[in-house]
Motif scaffolding. Structure first.
Motif, PDB file in Angstrom:
ATOM      1  N   SER A   1     -14.281  -2.056  37.771  1.00  0.00           N
ATOM      2  CA  SER A   1     -12.756  -2.082  37.430  1.00  0.00           C
ATOM      3  C   SER A   1     -12.042  -0.855  37.356  1.00  0.00           C
ATOM      4  CB  SER A   1     -12.480  -3.198  36.253  1.00  0.00           C
ATOM      5  OG  SER A   1     -13.172  -2.440  35.113  1.00  0.00           O
ATOM      6  N   ASN A   2     -12.765   0.181  37.241  1.00  0.00           N
ATOM      7  CA  ASN A   2     -12.110   1.606  37.059  1.00  0.00           C
ATOM      8  C   ASN A   2     -12.153   2.148  38.443  1.00  0.00           C
ATOM      9  OD1 ASN A   2     -12.255   1.141  34.397  1.00  0.00           O
ATOM     10  ND2 ASN A   2     -14.341   2.175  33.999  1.00  0.00           N
ATOM     11  N   PHE A   3     -12.558   1.730  39.411  1.00  0.00           N
ATOM     12  CA  PHE A   3     -12.503   2.316  40.828  1.00  0.00           C
ATOM     13  C   PHE A   3     -11.030   2.501  41.065  1.00  0.00           C
ATOM     14  CE2 PHE A   3     -16.891   0.992  42.360  1.00  0.00           C
ATOM     15  CZ  PHE A   3     -17.498   1.694  41.554  1.00  0.00           C
ATOM     16  N   ASP A   4     -10.786   3.381  41.926  1.00  0.00           N
ATOM     17  CA  ASP A   4      -9.329   3.883  42.321  1.00  0.00           C
ATOM     18  C   ASP A   4      -9.160   4.412  43.643  1.00  0.00           C
ATOM     19  OD1 ASP A   4      -6.584   3.884  41.873  1.00  0.00           O
ATOM     20  OD2 ASP A   4      -6.413   5.568  40.614  1.00  0.00           O
ATOM     21  N   TYR A   5      -8.270   4.470  44.339  1.00  0.00           N
ATOM     22  CA  TYR A   5      -8.217   5.181  45.616  1.00  0.00           C
ATOM     23  C   TYR A   5      -7.308   6.124  45.868  1.00  0.00           C
ATOM     24  CZ  TYR A   5     -10.124   0.316  47.176  1.00  0.00           C
ATOM     25  OH  TYR A   5     -11.007  -0.631  47.246  1.00  0.00           O
ATOM     26  N   PHE A   6      -7.710   7.186  46.529  1.00  0.00           N
ATOM     27  CA  PHE A   6      -6.892   8.361  46.766  1.00  0.00           C
ATOM     28  C   PHE A   6      -7.255   9.002  48.061  1.00  0.00           C
ATOM     29  CE2 PHE A   6     -10.492   9.947  44.590  1.00  0.00           C
ATOM     30  CZ  PHE A   6     -10.694  11.303  45.208  1.00  0.00           C
ATOM     31  N   THR A   7      -6.275   9.789  48.604  1.00  0.00           N
ATOM     32  CA  THR A   7      -6.613  10.510  49.839  1.00  0.00           C
ATOM     33  C   THR A   7      -6.798  11.896  49.455  1.00  0.00           C
ATOM     34  OG1 THR A   7      -5.036   8.832  50.989  1.00  0.00           O
ATOM     35  CG2 THR A   7      -5.519  10.951  52.110  1.00  0.00           C
ATOM     36  N   LEU A   8      -7.770  12.733  50.256  1.00  0.00           N
ATOM     37  CA  LEU A   8      -8.073  13.934  50.203  1.00  0.00           C
ATOM     38  C   LEU A   8      -8.080  14.451  51.810  1.00  0.00           C
ATOM     39  CD1 LEU A   8      -8.663  16.288  48.424  1.00  0.00           C
ATOM     40  CD2 LEU A   8     -11.290  15.429  48.741  1.00  0.00           C
ATOM     41  N   ILE A   9      -7.124  15.288  51.871  1.00  0.00           N
ATOM     42  CA  ILE A   9      -6.876  15.786  53.217  1.00  0.00           C
ATOM     43  C   ILE A   9      -7.634  17.260  53.262  1.00  0.00           C
ATOM     44  CG2 ILE A   9      -5.418  16.321  55.112  1.00  0.00           C
ATOM     45  CD1 ILE A   9      -3.566  14.138  53.904  1.00  0.00           C
ATOM     46  N   ASN A  10      -8.412  17.566  54.020  1.00  0.00           N
ATOM     47  CA  ASN A  10      -8.899  18.957  54.064  1.00  0.00           C
ATOM     48  C   ASN A  10      -9.563  19.585  55.577  1.00  0.00           C
ATOM     49  OD1 ASN A  10     -10.687  20.961  53.901  1.00  0.00           O
ATOM     50  ND2 ASN A  10     -11.882  20.220  52.126  1.00  0.00           N
ATOM     51  N   LYS A  11      -9.073  20.310  56.018  1.00  0.00           N
ATOM     52  CA  LYS A  11      -9.124  21.012  57.435  1.00  0.00           C
ATOM     53  C   LYS A  11     -10.370  21.922  57.585  1.00  0.00           C
ATOM     54  CE  LYS A  11      -6.483  25.092  56.766  1.00  0.00           C
ATOM     55  NZ  LYS A  11      -5.181  25.734  57.239  1.00  0.00           N
ATOM     56  N   ASP A  12     -11.019  22.212  56.475  1.00  0.00           N
ATOM     57  CA  ASP A  12     -12.431  22.812  56.592  1.00  0.00           C
ATOM     58  C   ASP A  12     -13.570  22.210  56.475  1.00  0.00           C
ATOM     59  OD1 ASP A  12     -10.755  25.115  56.479  1.00  0.00           O
ATOM     60  OD2 ASP A  12     -10.624  25.393  54.722  1.00  0.00           O
ATOM     61  N   THR A  13     -13.667  21.100  55.698  1.00  0.00           N
ATOM     62  CA  THR A  13     -14.888  20.681  55.368  1.00  0.00           C
ATOM     63  C   THR A  13     -14.811  19.304  56.140  1.00  0.00           C
ATOM     64  OG1 THR A  13     -15.150  21.533  53.038  1.00  0.00           O
ATOM     65  CG2 THR A  13     -16.397  19.668  53.574  1.00  0.00           C
ATOM     66  N   LYS A  14     -15.918  18.828  56.705  1.00  0.00           N
ATOM     67  CA  LYS A  14     -16.075  17.665  57.461  1.00  0.00           C
ATOM     68  C   LYS A  14     -16.828  16.368  56.642  1.00  0.00           C
ATOM     69  CE  LYS A  14     -14.410  19.255  61.311  1.00  0.00           C
ATOM     70  NZ  LYS A  14     -13.210  19.427  61.640  1.00  0.00           N
ATOM     71  N   ASP A  15     -17.805  16.953  55.919  1.00  0.00           N
ATOM     72  CA  ASP A  15     -18.413  15.925  55.032  1.00  0.00           C
ATOM     73  C   ASP A  15     -17.703  15.500  53.737  1.00  0.00           C
ATOM     74  OD1 ASP A  15     -20.755  14.725  53.620  1.00  0.00           O
ATOM     75  OD2 ASP A  15     -21.241  16.532  52.556  1.00  0.00           O
ATOM     76  N   THR A  16     -17.390  14.301  53.586  1.00  0.00           N
ATOM     77  CA  THR A  16     -16.503  13.843  52.611  1.00  0.00           C
ATOM     78  C   THR A  16     -17.105  14.211  50.951  1.00  0.00           C
ATOM     79  OG1 THR A  16     -17.544  11.552  52.521  1.00  0.00           O
ATOM     80  CG2 THR A  16     -15.657  11.854  53.854  1.00  0.00           C
ATOM     81  N   THR A  17     -18.483  14.110  50.926  1.00  0.00           N
ATOM     82  CA  THR A  17     -19.171  14.462  49.536  1.00  0.00           C
ATOM     83  C   THR A  17     -18.939  15.744  49.278  1.00  0.00           C
ATOM     84  OG1 THR A  17     -20.739  12.572  50.038  1.00  0.00           O
ATOM     85  CG2 THR A  17     -21.113  13.939  48.139  1.00  0.00           C
TER      86      THR A  17
END
Length: 102
Positions: A16-32
Motif C-alpha cells: 500500500s506504500n508503493f508509489d510511482y515516479f519518473t526518473l529521466i537519466n541520459k547516462d545510465t541505461k540500467d534502471t536499478t
C-alpha cells in the motif's frame, strides 16, 4: 527458500506504500543503477540542506562569512565521501550475498 518467502511477505505488507515516479537519466541505461545513483544524490542533498538549516539556528563557530562558506564546503565534501563509502559497502555486501546464494 525461506528468505524469498520473507521478502515476499515484506513486499505484500508494504504494497500500500508503493508509489510511482519518473526518473529521466541520459547516462545510465540500467534502471536499478540509476535509482541507486538518484537516491544517493538525494541523500547528500537532504543532509546538506539539513546542515545548512542547523547553521541558521546555532553558532557556527566561525568569524566570517568566508569561513562559514569554507566550513559548509568541507562538510558537503564529507557527505559526498560518506555516500561513496556507503555505496562501496553496499556493493561488497551484495557480492557476499550473491556468493552465498550460489
Amino acid at each position: 527458500m525461506q528468505f524469498f518467502q520473507e521478502v515476499n511477505n515484506v513486499i505484500l505488507e508494504n504494497e500500500s506504500n508503493f508509489d510511482y515516479f519518473t526518473l529521466i537519466n541520459k547516462d545510465t541505461k540500467d534502471t536499478t543503477t540509476a535509482l541507486e545513483i538518484y537516491r544517493n544524490r538525494n541523500l547528500v542533498e537532504k543532509k546538506f540542506n539539513n546542515l545548512k538549516g542547523r547553521f541558521d539556528f546555532i553558532k557556527s563557530g566561525v568569524s566570517s562569512d568566508l569561513s562559514l562558506d569554507g566550513k559548509l564546503f568541507i562538510e558537503f565534501i564529507a557527505l559526498i565521501f560518506l555516500s561513496y563509502i556507503k555505496r562501496q559497502i553496499q556493493e561488497i555486501l551484495e557480492r557476499i550475498k550473491s556468493n552465498r546464494m550460489f
